[in-house]
Design a protein around this motif. Structure first.
Motif, PDB file in Angstrom:
ATOM      1  N   LEU A 231       0.825  -1.206   0.000  1.00 47.07           N
ATOM      2  CA  LEU A 231       0.000   0.000   0.000  1.00 47.07           C
ATOM      3  C   LEU A 231       0.862   1.261   0.000  1.00 47.07           C
ATOM      4  N   ASN A 232       0.470   2.229  -0.795  1.00 45.41           N
ATOM      5  CA  ASN A 232       1.105   3.550  -0.730  1.00 45.41           C
ATOM      6  C   ASN A 232       0.633   4.257   0.541  1.00 45.41           C
ATOM      7  N   LYS A 233       1.378   5.304   0.918  1.00 47.05           N
ATOM      8  CA  LYS A 233       0.951   6.103   2.081  1.00 47.05           C
ATOM      9  C   LYS A 233      -0.427   6.718   1.787  1.00 47.05           C
ATOM     10  N   GLY A 234      -1.319   6.623   2.759  1.00 45.38           N
ATOM     11  CA  GLY A 234      -2.660   7.195   2.579  1.00 45.38           C
ATOM     12  C   GLY A 234      -3.602   6.302   1.782  1.00 45.38           C
ATOM     13  N   ALA A 235      -3.143   5.091   1.441  1.00 40.18           N
ATOM     14  CA  ALA A 235      -3.957   4.212   0.587  1.00 40.18           C
ATOM     15  C   ALA A 235      -5.123   3.591   1.352  1.00 40.18           C
ATOM     16  N   LEU A 236      -6.069   3.104   0.573  1.00 35.95           N
ATOM     17  CA  LEU A 236      -7.307   2.537   1.127  1.00 35.95           C
ATOM     18  C   LEU A 236      -7.289   1.012   1.030  1.00 35.95           C
ATOM     19  N   LEU A 237      -7.717   0.363   2.110  1.00 31.48           N
ATOM     20  CA  LEU A 237      -7.934  -1.094   2.086  1.00 31.48           C
ATOM     21  C   LEU A 237      -9.410  -1.334   2.415  1.00 31.48           C
ATOM     22  N   VAL A 238     -10.080  -2.103   1.582  1.00 34.26           N
ATOM     23  CA  VAL A 238     -11.534  -2.301   1.741  1.00 34.26           C
ATOM     24  C   VAL A 238     -11.894  -3.773   1.606  1.00 34.26           C
ATOM     25  N   PHE A 239     -12.744  -4.234   2.507  1.00 33.81           N
ATOM     26  CA  PHE A 239     -13.230  -5.613   2.440  1.00 33.81           C
ATOM     27  C   PHE A 239     -14.738  -5.676   2.378  1.00 33.81           C
ATOM     28  N   GLU A 240     -15.230  -6.673   1.649  1.00 35.11           N
ATOM     29  CA  GLU A 240     -16.585  -7.147   1.913  1.00 35.11           C
ATOM     30  C   GLU A 240     -16.432  -8.258   2.941  1.00 35.11           C
ATOM     31  N   HIS A 241     -17.413  -8.376   3.849  1.00 34.25           N
ATOM     32  CA  HIS A 241     -17.335  -9.420   4.878  1.00 34.25           C
ATOM     33  C   HIS A 241     -18.730  -9.838   5.301  1.00 34.25           C
ATOM     34  N   GLY A 242     -18.800 -10.795   6.212  1.00 35.70           N
ATOM     35  CA  GLY A 242     -20.088 -11.304   6.670  1.00 35.70           C
ATOM     36  C   GLY A 242     -20.850 -10.285   7.497  1.00 35.70           C
ATOM     37  N   PHE A 243     -22.164 -10.478   7.568  1.00 33.42           N
ATOM     38  CA  PHE A 243     -23.046  -9.520   8.262  1.00 33.42           C
ATOM     39  C   PHE A 243     -22.674  -9.361   9.736  1.00 33.42           C
ATOM     40  N   ASP A 244     -22.012 -10.390  10.303  1.00 30.23           N
ATOM     41  CA  ASP A 244     -21.672 -10.336  11.731  1.00 30.23           C
ATOM     42  C   ASP A 244     -20.168 -10.142  11.966  1.00 30.23           C
ATOM     43  N   GLN A 245     -19.447  -9.718  10.915  1.00 26.60           N
ATOM     44  CA  GLN A 245     -17.986  -9.595  11.043  1.00 26.60           C
ATOM     45  C   GLN A 245     -17.504  -8.136  11.063  1.00 26.60           C
TER      46      GLN A 245
END
Ligand code: GLN
Length: 279
Positions: A231-245
């Motif tokens: 990741l670059n500085k200031g970068a975004l990490l995004v996940f889809e996950h379970g409804f209870d996670q």
């Protein structure tokens, strides 16, 4: 057999399923190579022998539980029509929430030439939706399954998307020395023992794309631990996950040093997407 009779017959055959009448329309429109509107406009048109035989075969498959997206070999996602195959998950409407969140973030950045990575890309749905909306971005989609890499590449071509490419990789393994402004993933996240795996369409989808250890979090943990060096500085990490996670993924990101961590709900009002920014 006329269109209206064919639809009535199929809906009866599929009674007790999740969506008999919609499934019938989607499958028949696909066989005729027409829109669903055509079915209402021309209810008296007759199916030829080949169309009738194909429709009967497709209805029989659906009756056995096969997902419509596998039977017709395609599914719409975002503005795109994507080919599907049993090598990958079927794109879900809720995953569009992840795309929306990434676009919101991307539109606030000063540069439009963002580098984006989609881990476990499957059909290429997320990568291609982002590439289509962010024409100056450069998108790399990776998948462990060679079949998925081929399918996503085919989907890029079919949708005339030139700023996305796909490579075979075990998460980050083939991405040495590359860094990104955005990493997104809809990884496997279902608990291995979940009874949900024995229901409906998911029974036909690849387990490797669905499950991830006893709590469903193994792959998300692996990605969070490995991501910082990509990741670059200031970068975004995004996940889809379970409804209870949501809470768990929030905590994992915060513990790993991500900031501005937040969880967003899907269209069914369930926690579904969590984002964090690398410092
Ligand atoms: N959202 C999918 C489902 O509920 C699961 C997808 C995944 O594990 N990434 O069926």
């Amino acid at each position: 057999m006329r269109i209206n009779n064919a639809l009535t017959w199929a809906a009866e055959q599929l009674e007790g399923g999740e969506s008999p009448s919609i499934d019938a329309k989607v499958m028949l429109a696909n066989i005729l190579g027409k829109s669903q509107t055509y079915l209402f406009t021309w209810p008296d048109k007759t199916l030829d022998a080949a169309q009738k035989a194909q429709f009967e075969a497709d209805v029989a498959k659906r009756k056995r539980g096969e997902p419509v997206a596998y039977i017709i070999g395609k599914r719409d996602f975002w503005t795109l029509s994507l080919f599907t195959s049993p090598d990958t998950l079927i794109p879900r409407p809720d995953t569009e929430v992840l795309v929306e969140q990434v676009l919101n973030w991307a539109n606030q950045q000063s540069s439009a030439s963002l580098s984006i990575c989609d881990l476990g890309t499957g059909t290429g749905a997320i990568a291609l939706a982002l590439a289509s909306e962010l024409p100056e971005a450069s998108v790399t989609g990776v998948d462990y399954q060679v079949g998925a890499v081929k399918l996503a590449t085919r989907n890029a071509q079919a949708n005339s998307i030139a700023n996305a490419h796909f490579v075979q990789s075990d998460w980050f393994s083939a991405l040495a020395c590359q860094t990104f402004d955005i990493i997104v993933s809809n990884p496997p996240y279902i608990e291995e023992s979940s009874p949900y795996l024995n229901e409906g369409d998911v029974r036909f989808e690849p387990k490797t794309a669905l499950t991830s250890g006893s709590d469903g979090l193994d792959d998300i943990k692996h990605i969070i631990n490995s991501a910082p060096q990509y990741l670059n500085k200031g970068a975004l990490l995004v996940f889809e996950h379970g409804f209870d996670q949501g809470a768990a993924v929030n905590a994992l990101l915060a513990d790993a040093g991500f900031v501005d961590v937040k969880t967003v709900k899907d269209y069914g009002d369930n926690d579904r997407v969590t984002l964090g920014q690398w410092q």
